[in-house]
Design a protein around this motif. Structure first.
Motif, PDB file in Angstrom:
ATOM      1  N   LYS A 223      11.899  37.403  47.955  1.00  0.00           N
ATOM      2  CA  LYS A 223      12.863  38.216  48.695  1.00  0.00           C
ATOM      3  C   LYS A 223      13.621  39.206  47.804  1.00  0.00           C
ATOM      4  CE  LYS A 223      11.715  36.636  52.527  1.00  0.00           C
ATOM      5  NZ  LYS A 223      11.159  35.361  52.563  1.00  0.00           N
TER       6      LYS A 223
ATOM      7  N   ASP B 233      16.153  36.148  69.938  1.00  0.00           N
ATOM      8  CA  ASP B 233      17.168  35.119  70.223  1.00  0.00           C
ATOM      9  C   ASP B 233      18.538  35.542  69.700  1.00  0.00           C
ATOM     10  OD1 ASP B 233      17.110  33.317  67.313  1.00  0.00           O
ATOM     11  OD2 ASP B 233      15.474  34.677  67.770  1.00  0.00           O
TER      12      ASP B 233
ATOM     13  N   ALA C 136      10.009  34.591  66.654  1.00  0.00           N
ATOM     14  CA  ALA C 136       9.057  33.805  65.868  1.00  0.00           C
ATOM     15  C   ALA C 136       9.663  32.436  65.583  1.00  0.00           C
ATOM     16  CB  ALA C 136       8.712  34.532  64.579  1.00  0.00           C
TER      17      ALA C 136
ATOM     18  N   ASN D 148      12.065  39.925  55.360  1.00  0.00           N
ATOM     19  CA  ASN D 148      12.979  39.278  56.309  1.00  0.00           C
ATOM     20  C   ASN D 148      12.766  39.631  57.774  1.00  0.00           C
ATOM     21  OD1 ASN D 148      14.512  37.421  54.901  1.00  0.00           O
ATOM     22  ND2 ASN D 148      15.629  39.092  53.916  1.00  0.00           N
TER      23      ASN D 148
ATOM     24  N   ASN E 182      11.083  41.366  66.730  1.00  0.00           N
ATOM     25  CA  ASN E 182      11.355  39.941  66.481  1.00  0.00           C
ATOM     26  C   ASN E 182      12.854  39.643  66.555  1.00  0.00           C
ATOM     27  OD1 ASN E 182      10.584  37.311  65.839  1.00  0.00           O
ATOM     28  ND2 ASN E 182      10.969  37.642  63.653  1.00  0.00           N
TER      29      ASN E 182
ATOM     30  N   GLY F  13      10.362  38.629  59.494  1.00  0.00           N
ATOM     31  CA  GLY F  13       9.871  37.416  60.133  1.00  0.00           C
ATOM     32  C   GLY F  13       8.363  37.253  60.046  1.00  0.00           C
ATOM     33  N   LYS F  14       7.732  37.925  59.090  1.00  0.00           N
ATOM     34  CA  LYS F  14       6.264  37.876  58.965  1.00  0.00           C
ATOM     35  C   LYS F  14       5.754  36.463  58.694  1.00  0.00           C
ATOM     36  CE  LYS F  14       6.316  40.908  55.630  1.00  0.00           C
ATOM     37  NZ  LYS F  14       7.767  41.164  55.628  1.00  0.00           N
ATOM     38  N   SER F  15       6.361  35.800  57.716  1.00  0.00           N
ATOM     39  CA  SER F  15       5.880  34.441  57.411  1.00  0.00           C
ATOM     40  C   SER F  15       6.161  33.505  58.582  1.00  0.00           C
ATOM     41  CB  SER F  15       6.514  33.849  56.162  1.00  0.00           C
ATOM     42  OG  SER F  15       7.048  34.820  55.366  1.00  0.00           O
ATOM     43  N   SER F  16       7.297  33.719  59.255  1.00  0.00           N
ATOM     44  CA  SER F  16       7.600  32.850  60.401  1.00  0.00           C
ATOM     45  C   SER F  16       6.529  33.021  61.477  1.00  0.00           C
ATOM     46  CB  SER F  16       8.961  33.191  60.989  1.00  0.00           C
ATOM     47  OG  SER F  16       9.939  33.152  59.985  1.00  0.00           O
TER      48      SER F  16
HETATM   49  P1  GDP Z   1       9.378  37.745  56.043  1.00  0.00           P
HETATM   50  O1  GDP Z   1      10.122  38.091  54.797  1.00  0.00           O
HETATM   51  O2  GDP Z   1       9.073  38.959  56.848  1.00  0.00           O
HETATM   52  O3  GDP Z   1       8.172  36.896  55.828  1.00  0.00           O
HETATM   53  O4  GDP Z   1      10.415  36.927  56.953  1.00  0.00           O
HETATM   54  P2  GDP Z   1      10.562  35.345  57.148  1.00  0.00           P
HETATM   55  O5  GDP Z   1       9.570  34.861  58.112  1.00  0.00           O
HETATM   56  O6  GDP Z   1      10.639  34.700  55.831  1.00  0.00           O
HETATM   57  O7  GDP Z   1      11.965  35.308  57.873  1.00  0.00           O
HETATM   58  C1  GDP Z   1      13.167  35.755  57.255  1.00  0.00           C
HETATM   59  C2  GDP Z   1      14.334  35.029  57.853  1.00  0.00           C
HETATM   60  O8  GDP Z   1      14.469  35.345  59.229  1.00  0.00           O
HETATM   61  C3  GDP Z   1      14.197  33.520  57.784  1.00  0.00           C
HETATM   62  O9  GDP Z   1      15.453  32.971  57.512  1.00  0.00           O
HETATM   63  C4  GDP Z   1      13.723  33.145  59.170  1.00  0.00           C
HETATM   64  O10 GDP Z   1      14.115  31.840  59.547  1.00  0.00           O
HETATM   65  C5  GDP Z   1      14.419  34.174  60.022  1.00  0.00           C
HETATM   66  N1  GDP Z   1      13.690  34.453  61.266  1.00  0.00           N
HETATM   67  C6  GDP Z   1      12.397  34.767  61.401  1.00  0.00           C
HETATM   68  N2  GDP Z   1      12.094  34.948  62.713  1.00  0.00           N
HETATM   69  C7  GDP Z   1      13.233  34.760  63.393  1.00  0.00           C
HETATM   70  C8  GDP Z   1      13.582  34.807  64.787  1.00  0.00           C
HETATM   71  O11 GDP Z   1      12.762  35.062  65.676  1.00  0.00           O
HETATM   72  N3  GDP Z   1      14.863  34.553  65.106  1.00  0.00           N
HETATM   73  C9  GDP Z   1      15.818  34.259  64.176  1.00  0.00           C
HETATM   74  N4  GDP Z   1      17.039  34.019  64.583  1.00  0.00           N
HETATM   75  N5  GDP Z   1      15.524  34.185  62.878  1.00  0.00           N
HETATM   76  C10 GDP Z   1      14.264  34.443  62.467  1.00  0.00           C
END
Ligand code: GDP
Length: 457
Positions: free
Chosen positions: A281, A336, A360, A228, A333, A230-233
């Motif tokens: 997750k 915002d 991201a 969570n 990350n 934000g890696k995939s984002s």
């Molecule tokens: P991962 O598990 O590290 O790959 O994380 P994801 O990329 O799946 O992101 C997890 C959650 O955080 C998702 O609901 C994204 O939309 C949210 N998210 C990722 N980056 C940001 C960001 O910069 N700002 C906000 N507000 N949400 C984010």
């Protein structure tokens, strides 16, 4: 030599597909399956194209094609060759290939056309390797470097160095073999001068590999962080970023799909892309520190993603410790939202790595990430200029060994040992250099190189 045939274009749907045939019977094979529209013109001329149809053994019309003729020795392989340009559907090209195989040709092995060109002396080994590299290029810089190698720049330098050594070797051997003749013994100073020049030129080639490797292999980047964060984002943002070119590279031997982004002309490969995307997750315990460490270990650059709305915990501190010794960038990350950690957070100051604040989600901060990467790896300075860049690991290893032989020879002279003792290492130098261009390369080495080619090349 047998006559060989293969499909040279990728098996897909496109305007044109090309089937290549090479060997002494190439024209006979084509004659059996191809009827030119202009039946009167039976003459075969090189660099000539005929328009007509391919027919199967029962006289069934298979496709409307153009056939290009290359008369030996003026062809890619130096043998007689034909290229059939058919319509580019997989069924069509496969049917035409099958007809070639039923009419006297055998299926070419991967890289066999290029291997024949090499065996027949039309190109040397570095040029053959340049062809694979050209085809597999992921960036313009890599393709430019391969093109220079294909033009023979590396071979010319290697051959010049070899000639320098050869010349002296002839003199030394003459003085050893015919001591009764008063051939002036090659003076030590003279020999030393040659070796110093060789050492110099080899060092330049060897040093160019640092850039060469960067151009060819680029940077392996691992994006790590807790679920969570934000890696995939970030990954998606990078891959969708307009100026980032995504190359799907199909391995020639294994079917691997690798994703690259290009930053300042250098390929950046995201390590374990699939892993990042497939993280589920709810399996948090499976991911964590162990996975992060493993990914970081194999990377040239680690991107550690933190959710800046969360305080650092034990796990974060543990991961931060593991990346202390690596080239790493920390991303804060979700800027915002309401960040609770910042570049001023004590633990982050302590680790002393560049920090990028990002969203991201909103694609903010990605440009800063790129600039930081470019700065950390001096990417702006890597240019394909007039000097030769060695990009091939095989060449680099040989150059390294020959450089060592050269330095041994210089040491022998400096230790006042007789000149003829240097002949052993000088012979090794000559053999080594010959392995680069192929004159002294063993069959195993040659086979290994051509195995990496795709079919039809
Ligand atoms: P991962 O598990 O590290 O790959 O994380 P994801 O990329 O799946 O992101 C997890 C959650 O955080 C998702 O609901 C994204 O939309 C949210 N998210 C990722 N980056 C940001 C960001 O910069 N700002 C906000 N507000 N949400 C984010």
């Amino acid at each position: 030599m047998e006559t060989i045939a293969a499909i040279s274009t990728p098996l897909g749907y496109g305007g044109i597909g090309i089937i290549r045939i090479s060997g002494k019977d190439a024209f006979n094979v084509v004659e059996k399956i191809f009827k030119p529209k202009n039946e009167k013109n039976k003459e075969i001329k090189g660099y000539n194209m005929k328009y007509g149809n391919i027919f199967d053994s029962k006289g069934k019309n298979i496709d409307e094609v153009l056939v290009t003729y290359f008369v030996s020795p003026k062809s890619f392989t130096t043998e007689n060759m034909c290229e059939i340009n058919s319509h580019g559907g997989p069924i069509i090209v496969k049917r035409i290939l099958e007809l070639c195989l039923n009419n006297g040709a055998r299926l070419a092995e991967p890289g066999e056309f290029t291997k024949i060109a090499f065996m027949n002396g039309r190109i040397d080994l570095t040029q053959a390797e340049a062809i694979i590299d050209m085809i597999n290029s992921k960036t313009r810089k890599e393709q430019d470097a391969s093109m220079k190698q294909l033009e023979g720049e590396l071979s010319r330098e290697i051959n010049e160095i070899r000639d320098l050594i050869m010349q002296k070797m002839v003199d030394i051997e003459a003085s050893i073999d015919y001591p009764e003749y008063d051939i002036e013994e090659v003076s030590k100073e003279n020999l030393r001068q040659m070796l110093i020049e060789v050492e110099d030129r080899l060092k330049t080639l060897h040093n160019s590999f640092e850039n060469g490797k960067m151009i060819k292999d680029g940077i392996k980047m691992a994006i790590i962080g807790k679920p969570n964060a934000g890696k995939s984002s970030l990954l998606n943002a990078i891959l969708k970023e307009e100026r980032a070119i995504v190359t799907e590279l199909e391995g020639t031997t294994r079917d691997i799909i690798e994703e690259f982004v290009v930053i300042e002309g250098i390929p950046v490969k995201v390590v374990d892309t699939a892993g990042i995307r497939n993280e589920t997750k709810d399996k948090i315990e499976e991911i964590g520190i162990k996975k992060a460490k493993e990914m970081a270990k194999n990377a040239d650059l680690v991107i550690y993603m933190l959710d800046s709305t969360k305080e650092l915990d034990e796990e974060d501190n543990e991961i931060l410790k593991t990346i202390e010794q690596k080239k790493a960038i920390i991303i804060l990350n979700k800027q915002d939202l309401q960040p609770v950690i910042s570049p001023k957070t004590e633990e982050l100051i302590r680790i002393n790595k560049p920090i990028i604040q990002m969203s991201a989600l909103k694609r903010e901060g990605i440009e800063s990430l790129y600039s930081k990467i470019a700065e950390m790896f001096n990417l702006g300075e890597i240019e394909i200029d007039d000097s030769i860049t060695v990009t091939n690991e095989r060449h680099k290893e040989i150059i390294k060994n020959v450089l060592e032989n050269t330095q041994e020879s210089i040491a022998t002279i400096d230790n006042n040992l007789p000149v003829d003792i240097t002949t052993v290492s000088i012979k090794q130098m000559l053999d080594g250099l010959g392995e680069i261009t192929g004159t002294t390369a063993s069959e195993d080495i040659i086979n290994d190189i051509f195995k990496k080619f795709c079919l039809g090349k």
